[in-house]
Design a protein around this motif. Structure first.
Motif, PDB file in Angstrom:
ATOM      1  N   PHE A 307       0.838  -1.129   0.045  1.00 12.68           N
ATOM      2  CA  PHE A 307       0.025   0.100   0.132  1.00 12.68           C
ATOM      3  C   PHE A 307       0.867   1.100  -0.088  1.00 12.68           C
ATOM      4  O   PHE A 307       1.798   1.332   0.943  1.00 12.68           O
ATOM      5  CB  PHE A 307      -0.752   0.001   1.316  1.00 12.68           C
ATOM      6  CG  PHE A 307      -1.819  -0.859   1.274  1.00 12.68           C
ATOM      7  CD1 PHE A 307      -3.287  -0.956   0.631  1.00 12.68           C
ATOM      8  CD2 PHE A 307      -1.670  -2.281   1.976  1.00 12.68           C
ATOM      9  CE1 PHE A 307      -4.042  -2.011   0.571  1.00 12.68           C
ATOM     10  CE2 PHE A 307      -2.699  -3.411   1.859  1.00 12.68           C
ATOM     11  CZ  PHE A 307      -3.750  -2.892   1.280  1.00 12.68           C
ATOM     12  N   ASP A 308       0.776   2.075  -1.007  1.00 10.55           N
ATOM     13  CA  ASP A 308       1.518   3.334  -1.022  1.00 10.55           C
ATOM     14  C   ASP A 308       0.995   4.697  -0.657  1.00 10.55           C
ATOM     15  O   ASP A 308       1.724   5.552  -0.451  1.00 10.55           O
ATOM     16  CB  ASP A 308       2.184   3.397  -2.479  1.00 10.55           C
ATOM     17  CG  ASP A 308       1.121   3.756  -3.372  1.00 10.55           C
ATOM     18  OD1 ASP A 308      -0.168   3.853  -3.087  1.00 10.55           O
ATOM     19  OD2 ASP A 308       1.530   4.114  -4.717  1.00 10.55           O
ATOM     20  N   GLY A 350      -5.183   6.483  -3.669  1.00  4.14           N
ATOM     21  CA  GLY A 350      -6.131   6.522  -2.650  1.00  4.14           C
ATOM     22  C   GLY A 350      -7.354   5.649  -3.118  1.00  4.14           C
ATOM     23  O   GLY A 350      -7.520   5.296  -4.029  1.00  4.14           O
ATOM     24  N   ILE A 351      -7.644   5.008  -1.819  1.00  3.94           N
ATOM     25  CA  ILE A 351      -8.573   4.016  -1.943  1.00  3.94           C
ATOM     26  C   ILE A 351      -9.960   4.333  -1.020  1.00  3.94           C
ATOM     27  O   ILE A 351      -9.560   5.120   0.085  1.00  3.94           O
ATOM     28  CB  ILE A 351      -8.075   2.762  -1.441  1.00  3.94           C
ATOM     29  CG1 ILE A 351      -7.647   2.305  -0.218  1.00  3.94           C
ATOM     30  CG2 ILE A 351      -7.142   2.175  -2.769  1.00  3.94           C
ATOM     31  CD1 ILE A 351      -7.169   1.117   0.044  1.00  3.94           C
ATOM     32  N   SER A 352     -10.877   3.613  -1.277  1.00  2.00           N
ATOM     33  CA  SER A 352     -12.081   3.910  -0.432  1.00  2.00           C
ATOM     34  C   SER A 352     -12.271   2.957   0.617  1.00  2.00           C
ATOM     35  O   SER A 352     -12.090   1.720   0.193  1.00  2.00           O
ATOM     36  CB  SER A 352     -13.419   3.902  -1.274  1.00  2.00           C
ATOM     37  OG  SER A 352     -14.645   3.957  -0.577  1.00  2.00           O
ATOM     38  N   LEU A 353     -12.113   3.427   1.903  1.00  2.00           N
ATOM     39  CA  LEU A 353     -12.300   2.273   2.749  1.00  2.00           C
ATOM     40  C   LEU A 353     -13.536   1.838   3.403  1.00  2.00           C
ATOM     41  O   LEU A 353     -14.247   2.239   4.042  1.00  2.00           O
ATOM     42  CB  LEU A 353     -11.739   2.889   4.443  1.00  2.00           C
ATOM     43  CG  LEU A 353     -10.244   3.453   4.064  1.00  2.00           C
ATOM     44  CD1 LEU A 353      -9.612   3.967   5.475  1.00  2.00           C
ATOM     45  CD2 LEU A 353      -9.051   2.438   3.440  1.00  2.00           C
ATOM     46  N   SER A 354     -14.101   0.963   2.164  1.00  2.00           N
ATOM     47  CA  SER A 354     -15.455   0.604   2.324  1.00  2.00           C
ATOM     48  C   SER A 354     -15.640  -0.699   1.666  1.00  2.00           C
ATOM     49  O   SER A 354     -14.588  -1.300   0.988  1.00  2.00           O
ATOM     50  CB  SER A 354     -16.549   1.416   1.585  1.00  2.00           C
ATOM     51  OG  SER A 354     -16.054   1.397   0.123  1.00  2.00           O
ATOM     52  N   HIS A 444     -13.525   8.084   3.372  1.00  2.00           N
ATOM     53  CA  HIS A 444     -12.558   7.799   1.996  1.00  2.00           C
ATOM     54  C   HIS A 444     -11.391   9.021   2.267  1.00  2.00           C
ATOM     55  O   HIS A 444     -11.493  10.217   2.300  1.00  2.00           O
ATOM     56  CB  HIS A 444     -13.548   8.554   0.769  1.00  2.00           C
ATOM     57  CG  HIS A 444     -14.507   7.504   0.575  1.00  2.00           C
ATOM     58  ND1 HIS A 444     -14.561   6.442   0.293  1.00  2.00           N
ATOM     59  CD2 HIS A 444     -15.794   7.689   0.860  1.00  2.00           C
ATOM     60  CE1 HIS A 444     -15.751   6.133   0.138  1.00  2.00           C
ATOM     61  NE2 HIS A 444     -16.727   6.774   0.523  1.00  2.00           N
ATOM     62  N   GLY A 445     -10.086   8.385   1.979  1.00  2.00           N
ATOM     63  CA  GLY A 445      -8.896   9.200   1.901  1.00  2.00           C
ATOM     64  C   GLY A 445      -8.592  10.093   2.882  1.00  2.00           C
ATOM     65  O   GLY A 445      -8.814  11.392   2.965  1.00  2.00           O
ATOM     66  N   PRO A 446      -8.219   9.593   4.142  1.00  2.00           N
ATOM     67  CA  PRO A 446      -8.118  10.261   5.298  1.00  2.00           C
ATOM     68  C   PRO A 446      -6.785  11.365   5.209  1.00  2.00           C
ATOM     69  O   PRO A 446      -6.804  12.346   5.773  1.00  2.00           O
ATOM     70  CB  PRO A 446      -7.655   9.324   6.353  1.00  2.00           C
ATOM     71  CG  PRO A 446      -7.140   8.446   5.774  1.00  2.00           C
ATOM     72  CD  PRO A 446      -7.966   8.123   4.528  1.00  2.00           C
TER      73      PRO A 446
END
Length: 473
Positions: A307-308, A350-354, A444-446
């Motif tokens: 994860f970058d 960036g990824i959606s944490l869902s 999403h995307g903190p």
């Protein structure tokens, strides 16, 4: 509560610093919050807040000019303290300390200064450790009776030893020895002489006076036939046999109860995969815990598994069938998420944490909990969980979260939510922002955390994995 005088400005007193009336008790190895606040309520954002012990300049934690300072912090508190700023606008200047040690015990001073005016409160921290369950053994004949010994280790402070009969009445012991272990903990050995005419139903309890808690052995009975009308070695053998039979019976009973709740054998522990960890996440040597680093690690950029952007890490183990669970110990940090992710989850950008992204999890942000559904589902919990059990049922495609302390259910993604591909444990760590004042609806995307946040304070420890978990059904 102990407060300092207001010096010559007492007539112009603007606030009082208030701490707890009674000592604060912490358990060794766990985390604690030392409460302190201003009265009347007022913002302390632009004040100096200094926590120290005996020397003013050598501090436990210092907050001034709107940020934390670490220049002259006592070395033993490096990376272990955080001023909890969520309530600082209301005058709450509580201090969090992680991984409590015996050396942390003693007085702490909460000093607050605004311009030339200052006040302080003094509070007492007591440290306690609850040791092993007491073990009873028979050590032969003495003074016409049988000498029974109770032993236990790992206590702090020195505990009380209590012998009781079947009616819970206290019995007097004959000898007592104690020794201090390597890390300052106490090992206790206490004996009692049981005669033919005395009450021969007895148990031994060890009590921690700080916690007002105790651990008690099983109750056993010594028959008259065991007393020295026969050869001493036969008596000792018979008593040992009785205790052994009681122990075996109790063990079989506990295994039977455990078998009703958990069917299957214990597998290897869940571990974290360093190849997937974000460069700002540092894994422990045993790969069972993770913390946020103060700097980005120099790692190869061409690893497709890493994860970058989001501070995520996957577990090494992946599951495609069966029912599994593992427990996650969460620290006192303000931002974290725990759950599972599919093996093909996107690692770059960036990824959606869902769940739409292939992540089924719950998170905690400044004391607010939510399930990462789409949209998120707020969770109203009666108490903040310190250890979360994640249950994965591959056959039903279902994920359940449980408070491991009291077995209270937290949230369940319904059957069929998780697709039929390899699923891994998943963790995300965030950091506190000076500007955050509540949890927003989006996860999403903190984004990156400020560099003056506490480094390494948030941590998650992976613990046990079992092959089956009927509580997940």
């Amino acid at each position: 509560m102990v407060t300092s005088p207001a010096t010559s400005l007492s007539v112009l007193t603007r606030f009082t610093v208030i701490g707890p009336d009674q000592p604060v008790t912490a358990i060794m190895g766990e985390d604690i919050i030392l409460p302190c606040h201003l009265s009347p309520k007022m913002s302390a954002e632009n004040m100096e807040v200094r926590w120290f012990r005996s020397e003013f300049t050598s501090f436990v934690h210092l907050y001034q000019h709107g940020k934390d300072e670490y220049g002259q912090q006592m070395p033993e508190y490096h990376g272990r303290t955080e001023l909890l700023k969520a309530g600082i606008v209301d005058g709450n200047v509580a201090l969090g300390i992680v991984n409590i040690r015996l050396s942390d015990e003693g007085q702490y001073r909460c000093f607050v200064q605004d311009g030339v005016f200052h006040e302080e409160a003094v509070l007492e921290l007591k440290v306690a450790a609850s040791g092993s369950a007491p073990h009873i053994s028979v050590e032969g004949h003495q003074d016409g009776g049988i000498r029974v010994v109770c032993q236990s280790a790992g206590w702090y402070p020195e505990p009380e030893v209590l012998w009781r009969n079947l009616k819970e009445q206290p019995l007097s012991s004959s000898t007592k020895t104690k020794s201090e272990e390597e890390h300052g903990l106490f090992e206790i050995k206490n004996s009692i002489i049981i005669t033919e005419n005395s009450n021969k139903n007895l148990s031994c309890a060890i009590r921690n006076t700080h916690l007002n808690q105790e651990k008690e052995s099983i109750t056993f009975y010594i028959s008259d036939s065991f007393f020295p009308r026969v050869s001493p070695w036969m008596v000792g053998w018979s008593v040992t046999l009785v205790i052994l039979l009681v122990f075996v019976g109790l063990t079989l009973f506990l295994f039977k109860l455990k078998g009703k709740a958990i069917k299957g054998k214990i597998q290897s522990n869940v571990t974290l995969d360093p190849d997937t960890a974000h460069p700002e996440l540092v894994l422990s040597e045993d790969r069972k815990s993770v913390r946020w680093a103060d700097t980005r690690q120099d790692l190869p950029n061409n690893n497709p598994e890493r994860f970058d952007t989001e501070r995520c890490v996957l577990g090494c183990e992946g599951f495609t069938s069966g029912r599994h669970y593992w427990e996650v110990e969460v620290g006192v940090g303000l931002l974290w998420a725990v759950g599972v992710a599919r093996e093909s989850v996107r690692r770059k950008g960036g990824i959606s944490l869902s769940s739409e992204e292939g992540i089924w999890a719950m998170d905690q942000r400044q004391g607010q909990y939510q399930a990462l559904t789409a949209p998120v589902t707020p969770l109203l919990l009666s108490q903040a969980p310190s250890r979360i059990r994640v249950c994965l049922d591959c056959e039903r495609g279902q994920v359940t979260f449980i408070n491991a302390a009291d077995e209270a259910p937290i949230f369940t993604f319904p059957p069929g939510s998780v697709p039929g591909e390899r699923i891994h444990p998943w963790l995300w760590l965030g950091m506190e922002s000076h500007n955050c004042c509540g949890v927003q609806g989006s996860v999403h995307g903190p984004g990156p955390a400020p560099r003056d946040s506490l480094q390494g304070f948030v941590y998650i420890r992976m613990q046990v994995s079992l092959s089956h978990c009927t509580v997940c059904v």
